[in-house]
Design a protein around this motif. Structure first.
Motif, PDB file in Angstrom:
ATOM      1  N   SER A 146      29.651 -31.801  14.703  1.00  0.00           N
ATOM      2  CA  SER A 146      30.114 -30.583  15.371  1.00  0.00           C
ATOM      3  C   SER A 146      30.414 -29.490  14.360  1.00  0.00           C
ATOM      4  O   SER A 146      30.116 -28.309  14.592  1.00  0.00           O
ATOM      5  N   ASN A 147      30.977 -29.854  13.224  1.00  0.00           N
ATOM      6  CA  ASN A 147      31.224 -28.861  12.171  1.00  0.00           C
ATOM      7  C   ASN A 147      29.923 -28.357  11.552  1.00  0.00           C
ATOM      8  O   ASN A 147      29.793 -27.177  11.235  1.00  0.00           O
ATOM      9  N   LEU A 148      28.949 -29.243  11.389  1.00  0.00           N
ATOM     10  CA  LEU A 148      27.660 -28.842  10.834  1.00  0.00           C
ATOM     11  C   LEU A 148      26.944 -27.872  11.768  1.00  0.00           C
ATOM     12  O   LEU A 148      26.378 -26.863  11.323  1.00  0.00           O
ATOM     13  N   ILE A 149      26.979 -28.157  13.066  1.00  0.00           N
ATOM     14  CA  ILE A 149      26.331 -27.272  14.047  1.00  0.00           C
ATOM     15  C   ILE A 149      26.964 -25.882  14.008  1.00  0.00           C
ATOM     16  O   ILE A 149      26.266 -24.864  14.014  1.00  0.00           O
ATOM     17  N   ASN A 155      25.627 -19.312   9.923  1.00  0.00           N
ATOM     18  CA  ASN A 155      24.697 -18.884   8.879  1.00  0.00           C
ATOM     19  C   ASN A 155      23.338 -18.456   9.428  1.00  0.00           C
ATOM     20  O   ASN A 155      22.401 -18.241   8.670  1.00  0.00           O
ATOM     21  N   GLY A 156      23.229 -18.357  10.766  1.00  0.00           N
ATOM     22  CA  GLY A 156      22.031 -17.824  11.388  1.00  0.00           C
ATOM     23  C   GLY A 156      20.884 -18.797  11.545  1.00  0.00           C
ATOM     24  O   GLY A 156      19.783 -18.397  11.940  1.00  0.00           O
ATOM     25  N   VAL A 157      21.103 -20.073  11.233  1.00  0.00           N
ATOM     26  CA  VAL A 157      20.025 -21.062  11.379  1.00  0.00           C
ATOM     27  C   VAL A 157      19.855 -21.442  12.846  1.00  0.00           C
ATOM     28  O   VAL A 157      18.741 -21.514  13.351  1.00  0.00           O
ATOM     29  N   LEU A 158      20.969 -21.673  13.527  1.00  0.00           N
ATOM     30  CA  LEU A 158      20.961 -21.924  14.967  1.00  0.00           C
ATOM     31  C   LEU A 158      21.403 -20.647  15.672  1.00  0.00           C
ATOM     32  O   LEU A 158      22.513 -20.165  15.451  1.00  0.00           O
ATOM     33  N   THR A 159      20.531 -20.104  16.507  1.00  0.00           N
ATOM     34  CA  THR A 159      20.840 -18.841  17.182  1.00  0.00           C
ATOM     35  C   THR A 159      21.938 -19.006  18.213  1.00  0.00           C
ATOM     36  O   THR A 159      22.826 -18.167  18.343  1.00  0.00           O
ATOM     37  N   ILE A 191      36.564 -32.058  21.392  1.00  0.00           N
ATOM     38  CA  ILE A 191      35.713 -30.951  20.965  1.00  0.00           C
ATOM     39  C   ILE A 191      34.366 -31.056  21.668  1.00  0.00           C
ATOM     40  O   ILE A 191      33.741 -32.116  21.723  1.00  0.00           O
ATOM     41  N   ARG A 192      33.929 -29.949  22.250  1.00  0.00           N
ATOM     42  CA  ARG A 192      32.676 -29.940  23.000  1.00  0.00           C
ATOM     43  C   ARG A 192      31.556 -29.277  22.193  1.00  0.00           C
ATOM     44  O   ARG A 192      31.790 -28.301  21.485  1.00  0.00           O
ATOM     45  N   LEU A 193      30.362 -29.806  22.350  1.00  0.00           N
ATOM     46  CA  LEU A 193      29.183 -29.183  21.737  1.00  0.00           C
ATOM     47  C   LEU A 193      28.526 -28.201  22.700  1.00  0.00           C
ATOM     48  O   LEU A 193      27.827 -27.282  22.285  1.00  0.00           O
ATOM     49  N   ASP A 194      28.745 -28.418  23.993  1.00  0.00           N
ATOM     50  CA  ASP A 194      28.103 -27.587  25.011  1.00  0.00           C
ATOM     51  C   ASP A 194      29.096 -27.379  26.147  1.00  0.00           C
ATOM     52  O   ASP A 194      29.091 -28.098  27.142  1.00  0.00           O
ATOM     53  N   CYS A 195      29.972 -26.404  25.985  1.00  0.00           N
ATOM     54  CA  CYS A 195      31.050 -26.188  26.945  1.00  0.00           C
ATOM     55  C   CYS A 195      30.658 -25.165  28.011  1.00  0.00           C
ATOM     56  O   CYS A 195      30.230 -24.051  27.681  1.00  0.00           O
ATOM     57  N   PRO A 196      30.811 -25.506  29.300  1.00  0.00           N
ATOM     58  CA  PRO A 196      30.467 -24.571  30.385  1.00  0.00           C
ATOM     59  C   PRO A 196      31.308 -23.295  30.367  1.00  0.00           C
ATOM     60  O   PRO A 196      30.860 -22.250  30.824  1.00  0.00           O
ATOM     61  N   GLU A 197      32.540 -23.397  29.830  1.00  0.00           N
ATOM     62  CA  GLU A 197      33.425 -22.233  29.803  1.00  0.00           C
ATOM     63  C   GLU A 197      33.327 -21.450  28.491  1.00  0.00           C
ATOM     64  O   GLU A 197      34.093 -20.523  28.258  1.00  0.00           O
TER      65      GLU A 197
END
Length: 204
Positions: A146-149, A155-159, A191-197
């Motif tokens: 989660s910290n890496l993502i 840093n602009g790697v993942l939009t 901690i969520r990676l894909d939170c609806p809110e």
């Protein structure tokens, strides 16, 4: 330097970060193989399957060409072509904007809903590979990922990312993670990676 490439086994084997990057690369390949196998079975392309699954589980406001292009790091024409095929196959419907006839959001048709039920199990082999790992190790692994993502997004790697760390409702209270929307402390497993809110916080 070439000698310090993460792909150079001699250097990789003496550097833990390089080993991790190489490991993530292998897992990425496994994900793509599993997705391709499912795509061939159903007569769809991998991106078409990913679009259907995304639409099934995310807000209608995010189910449009512009957002999907950012989500999957592809061009708008590529996404538009994939959506065109899905529409022709009767798997989606388009809801056009009342103010802009060129703009539309996408919903699954009954056929699309049935197809998602047949497709979103393609990643189960990856999940099953984690079943024999103890809970403490899984929690540590998740915290690292989660910290890496979040770092890659900053840093602009993942939009696009929808993890707690980038959300305006997230804060630190006495060195503890906290959600100001839920008014509660967040454990590592919360901690969520894909939170609806999720709502992106302003960058300074």
């Amino acid at each position: 330097m070439k000698d310090k490439s993460v792909f150079n086994p001699d250097y990789q084997n003496s550097d833990i970060s390089s080993k991790i990057v190489a490991g993530l690369s292998r897992i990425s390949e496994a994900f793509k193989v599993l997705l391709w196998e499912k795509a061939k079975l159903l007569g769809l392309s991998p991106i078409q399957i990913q679009i259907l699954i995304f639409i099934a589980y995310h807000k209608p406001n995010d189910s449009n060409v512009s957002y999907l292009a950012k989500e999957f790091n592809l061009t708008k024409p590529t996404i538009s072509d994939a959506i065109k095929v899905l529409h022709q196959k009767g798997m989606i419907t388009k809801n056009y904007s009342l103010t802009d006839s060129r703009s539309y959001s996408i919903e699954l048709s009954d056929t699309g809903i049935k197809l998602v039920a047949e497709t979103d199990d393609f990643a189960f082999p990856l999940k099953n590979g984690l079943k024999d790992i103890d809970e403490a190790s899984l929690q540590q692994l998740f915290g690292t990922l989660s910290n890496l993502i979040y770092h890659l997004n900053q840093n602009g790697v993942l939009t696009v990312q929808r993890t707690c760390y980038g959300c305006k409702f997230y804060s630190k209270h006495q060195e503890k993670d906290y959600c100001n929307l839920l008014k509660t402390e967040l454990l590592n497993t919360d901690i969520r990676l894909d939170c609806p809110e999720y709502e992106e916080k302003n960058r300074i």
